[in-house]
Scaffold this motif. Structure first.
Motif, PDB file in Angstrom:
ATOM      1  N   TYR A   1       0.764  -1.090  -0.012  1.00 34.27           N
ATOM      2  CA  TYR A   1       0.457  -0.284  -0.111  1.00 34.27           C
ATOM      3  C   TYR A   1       0.987   1.329   0.512  1.00 34.27           C
ATOM      4  O   TYR A   1       0.694   2.583  -0.712  1.00 34.27           O
TER       5      TYR A   1
ATOM      6  N   TRP B   1       2.462   1.575  -3.060  1.00 33.51           N
ATOM      7  CA  TRP B   1       0.745   2.207  -4.243  1.00 33.51           C
ATOM      8  C   TRP B   1       0.688   4.137  -4.076  1.00 33.51           C
ATOM      9  O   TRP B   1       0.432   4.558  -5.410  1.00 33.51           O
TER      10      TRP B   1
ATOM     11  N   ASN C   1       2.803   7.405  -6.878  1.00 30.80           N
ATOM     12  CA  ASN C   1       1.904   8.158  -7.473  1.00 30.80           C
ATOM     13  C   ASN C   1       2.307   9.702  -7.635  1.00 30.80           C
ATOM     14  O   ASN C   1       2.789  10.006  -6.613  1.00 30.80           O
TER      15      ASN C   1
END
Length: 127
Positions: free
Chosen positions: A102, A105, A109
Motif C-alpha cells: 500500500y 502504491w 503515485n
C-alpha cells in the motif's frame, strides 16, 4: 491521494508504536523473570536480554514512527523514507507486506509526489 497519505501516515505511526510497545513488554517480562529468579547473575542476564530486545525493537520501530509523522506533516523527505521502509516492510508477511505494498502504491503515485513537494496545505497562503 491526500486521504491515502494520511492513512499511510497513521498506519506507520500505529505499527511503529505497536512494535515499540511489544519491545517494552518483552523487556518487562525479562526483567520480571530475572527479578523472580532470586539469583543476582540470572537477574542481570535476563535484564540484559530484555534491554537488548527493547533496544532492537526501538531501532526498528522509530523510523516507522518518524515516517508516519513526516507523512502526516506533509514533509517532502517522507516520500523517500516511505519508499525505503515500504520496500523493507514487504518482507514482513502478512501485515507488513500489505502495508508495504500500500505504501509503494501511494508513494510512487505522481499526485502524491506533487502533494508532498508542495508541503503542508495548511501553511500555504490563500493568494
Amino acid at each position: 491521494m491526500r486521504d491515502h497519505l494520511k492513512i499511510l501516515g497513521w498506519l506507520y505511526v500505529v505499527s511503529g508504536g505497536f512494535m515499540l510497545l511489544v519491545g517494552v513488554g518483552c523487556a518487562t517480562v525479562f526483567g520480571m523473570a530475572g527479578a523472580f529468579s532470586g539469583r543476582g547473575e540470572d537477574a542481570l542476564v535476563a535484564g540484559g536480554i530484555g534491554a537488548l530486545v527493547l533496544g532492537i525493537m526501538a531501532v526498528l520501530s522509530l523510523p516507522a514512527i518518524v515516517l508516519g509523522w513526516g507523512l502526516l506533516a506533509w514533509k517532502p523527505w517522507s516520500r523517500v523514507l516511505g519508499i525505503v521502509l515500504s520496500i523493507l516492510h514487504l518482507f514482513s508477511f502478512p501485515l507488513g507486506t500489505l502495508i508495504g505494498g500500500y505504501g509503494l502504491w501511494v508513494l510512487l503515485n505522481e499526485e502524491s509526489r506533487q502533494l508532498l513537494e508542495r508541503g503542508d496545505p495548511r501553511l500555504r497562503s490563500a493568494w
